[in-house]
Design a protein around this motif. Structure first.
Motif, PDB file in Angstrom:
ATOM      1  N   ALA A  43       0.828  -1.200   0.000  1.00 53.06           N
ATOM      2  CA  ALA A  43       0.000   0.000   0.000  1.00 53.06           C
ATOM      3  C   ALA A  43       0.871   1.262   0.000  1.00 53.06           C
ATOM      4  N   ILE A  44       1.931   1.246   0.792  1.00 54.26           N
ATOM      5  CA  ILE A  44       2.857   2.379   0.816  1.00 54.26           C
ATOM      6  C   ILE A  44       3.533   2.537  -0.534  1.00 54.26           C
ATOM      7  N   ASN A  45       4.004   1.430  -1.084  1.00 53.07           N
ATOM      8  CA  ASN A  45       4.664   1.448  -2.386  1.00 53.07           C
ATOM      9  C   ASN A  45       3.724   1.992  -3.465  1.00 53.07           C
ATOM     10  N   ASP A  46       2.478   1.539  -3.469  1.00 55.52           N
ATOM     11  CA  ASP A  46       1.508   1.992  -4.468  1.00 55.52           C
ATOM     12  C   ASP A  46       1.244   3.488  -4.338  1.00 55.52           C
ATOM     13  N   GLU A  47       1.056   3.951  -3.111  1.00 58.47           N
ATOM     14  CA  GLU A  47       0.774   5.366  -2.873  1.00 58.47           C
ATOM     15  C   GLU A  47       1.913   6.251  -3.370  1.00 58.47           C
ATOM     16  N   ILE A  48       3.130   5.884  -3.042  1.00 61.12           N
ATOM     17  CA  ILE A  48       4.294   6.672  -3.442  1.00 61.12           C
ATOM     18  C   ILE A  48       4.503   6.591  -4.953  1.00 61.12           C
ATOM     19  N   SER A  49       4.335   5.420  -5.528  1.00 65.39           N
ATOM     20  CA  SER A  49       4.502   5.249  -6.975  1.00 65.39           C
ATOM     21  C   SER A  49       3.515   6.114  -7.744  1.00 65.39           C
ATOM     22  N   ILE A  50       2.267   6.112  -7.331  1.00 67.21           N
ATOM     23  CA  ILE A  50       1.240   6.907  -8.008  1.00 67.21           C
ATOM     24  C   ILE A  50       1.567   8.388  -7.915  1.00 67.21           C
ATOM     25  N   ALA A  51       1.988   8.836  -6.732  1.00 67.75           N
ATOM     26  CA  ALA A  51       2.344  10.251  -6.565  1.00 67.75           C
ATOM     27  C   ALA A  51       3.518  10.629  -7.466  1.00 67.75           C
ATOM     28  N   LEU A  52       4.535   9.774  -7.536  1.00 64.48           N
ATOM     29  CA  LEU A  52       5.693  10.062  -8.385  1.00 64.48           C
ATOM     30  C   LEU A  52       5.306  10.056  -9.863  1.00 64.48           C
ATOM     31  N   LEU A  53       4.486   9.104 -10.278  1.00 70.37           N
ATOM     32  CA  LEU A  53       4.050   9.060 -11.674  1.00 70.37           C
ATOM     33  C   LEU A  53       3.218  10.288 -12.036  1.00 70.37           C
ATOM     34  N   ASP A  54       2.395  10.752 -11.111  1.00 75.85           N
ATOM     35  CA  ASP A  54       1.635  11.984 -11.344  1.00 75.85           C
ATOM     36  C   ASP A  54       2.571  13.168 -11.516  1.00 75.85           C
ATOM     37  N   ASP A  55       3.589  13.243 -10.659  1.00 79.14           N
ATOM     38  CA  ASP A  55       4.567  14.333 -10.767  1.00 79.14           C
ATOM     39  C   ASP A  55       5.320  14.279 -12.093  1.00 79.14           C
ATOM     40  N   ILE A  56       5.654  13.086 -12.549  1.00 77.31           N
ATOM     41  CA  ILE A  56       6.340  12.932 -13.828  1.00 77.31           C
ATOM     42  C   ILE A  56       5.410  13.347 -14.974  1.00 77.31           C
ATOM     43  N   ALA A  57       4.176  12.879 -14.945  1.00 77.26           N
ATOM     44  CA  ALA A  57       3.219  13.191 -16.010  1.00 77.26           C
ATOM     45  C   ALA A  57       2.939  14.685 -16.098  1.00 77.26           C
ATOM     46  N   GLY A  59       5.061  17.002 -15.290  1.00 80.19           N
ATOM     47  CA  GLY A  59       6.301  17.735 -15.542  1.00 80.19           C
ATOM     48  C   GLY A  59       6.960  18.321 -14.307  1.00 80.19           C
ATOM     49  N   ARG A  60       6.434  17.986 -13.133  1.00 77.19           N
ATOM     50  CA  ARG A  60       7.033  18.493 -11.886  1.00 77.19           C
ATOM     51  C   ARG A  60       8.274  17.710 -11.491  1.00 77.19           C
ATOM     52  N   LEU A  61       8.444  16.529 -12.058  1.00 78.09           N
ATOM     53  CA  LEU A  61       9.584  15.677 -11.747  1.00 78.09           C
ATOM     54  C   LEU A  61      10.206  15.220 -13.061  1.00 78.09           C
ATOM     55  N   VAL A  62      11.477  15.546 -13.242  1.00 80.57           N
ATOM     56  CA  VAL A  62      12.180  15.192 -14.482  1.00 80.57           C
ATOM     57  C   VAL A  62      13.358  14.283 -14.144  1.00 80.57           C
ATOM     58  N   LEU A  63      13.919  13.691 -15.183  1.00 81.13           N
ATOM     59  CA  LEU A  63      15.005  12.735 -15.001  1.00 81.13           C
ATOM     60  C   LEU A  63      16.155  13.309 -14.186  1.00 81.13           C
ATOM     61  N   ALA A  64      16.516  14.549 -14.436  1.00 81.34           N
ATOM     62  CA  ALA A  64      17.630  15.164 -13.692  1.00 81.34           C
ATOM     63  C   ALA A  64      17.352  15.179 -12.190  1.00 81.34           C
ATOM     64  N   ASP A  65      16.086  15.339 -11.809  1.00 83.77           N
ATOM     65  CA  ASP A  65      15.720  15.321 -10.378  1.00 83.77           C
ATOM     66  C   ASP A  65      15.842  13.910  -9.800  1.00 83.77           C
ATOM     67  N   ILE A  66      15.401  12.933 -10.579  1.00 81.93           N
ATOM     68  CA  ILE A  66      15.386  11.542 -10.114  1.00 81.93           C
ATOM     69  C   ILE A  66      16.797  11.010  -9.901  1.00 81.93           C
ATOM     70  N   LEU A  67      17.743  11.504 -10.669  1.00 82.92           N
ATOM     71  CA  LEU A  67      19.118  11.001 -10.603  1.00 82.92           C
ATOM     72  C   LEU A  67      19.980  11.702  -9.560  1.00 82.92           C
ATOM     73  N   THR A  68      19.363  12.292  -8.564  1.00 90.14           N
ATOM     74  CA  THR A  68      20.129  12.977  -7.519  1.00 90.14           C
ATOM     75  C   THR A  68      20.130  12.167  -6.227  1.00 90.14           C
ATOM     76  N   ASP A  69      21.147  12.404  -5.444  1.00 93.88           N
ATOM     77  CA  ASP A  69      21.251  11.777  -4.127  1.00 93.88           C
ATOM     78  C   ASP A  69      20.080  12.208  -3.249  1.00 93.88           C
ATOM     79  N   ALA A  70      19.711  13.479  -3.320  1.00 91.92           N
ATOM     80  CA  ALA A  70      18.619  14.004  -2.489  1.00 91.92           C
ATOM     81  C   ALA A  70      17.298  13.288  -2.802  1.00 91.92           C
ATOM     82  N   PHE A  71      17.038  13.040  -4.082  1.00 91.48           N
ATOM     83  CA  PHE A  71      15.810  12.336  -4.462  1.00 91.48           C
ATOM     84  C   PHE A  71      15.784  10.941  -3.861  1.00 91.48           C
TER      85      PHE A  71
END
Length: 82
Positions: A43-57, A59-71
């Motif tokens: 349930a936690i995994n699904d919730e976080i995955s959906i939120a991240l996919l929404d952010d990607i769709a 445009g709030r989250l781009v590849l450069a953001d995902i490839l950081t230590d902070a992310f």
């Protein structure tokens, strides 16, 4: 003749149960089952995955953001807490 224990009846190993936080112990009770822990993790995994996919769709989250230590640290915190 069935297989024992039945699906969802397997208790956590004592070492796994000892590793649960006090909050998790409140949620899962004195004899937590593996299925309960698995379903909570999913349930936690699904919730976080959906939120991240929404952010990607959106445009709030781009590849450069995902490839950081902070992310990765933030994602780890969201998935596993303290």
């Amino acid at each position: 003749m069935g297989v024992e224990p039945g699906y969802g009846e397997t208790s956590l190993d004592p070492e796994e149960a000892d590793a649960l936080t006090p909050q998790a112990r409140e949620i899962f009770g004195d004899e937590p089952k593996k299925i309960d822990l698995y379903e909570a993790e999913q349930a936690i995994n699904d919730e976080i995955s959906i939120a991240l996919l929404d952010d990607i769709a959106d445009g709030r989250l781009v590849l450069a953001d995902i490839l950081t230590d902070a992310f990765l640290r933030d994602l780890h915190q969201k998935l596993y807490g303290d």
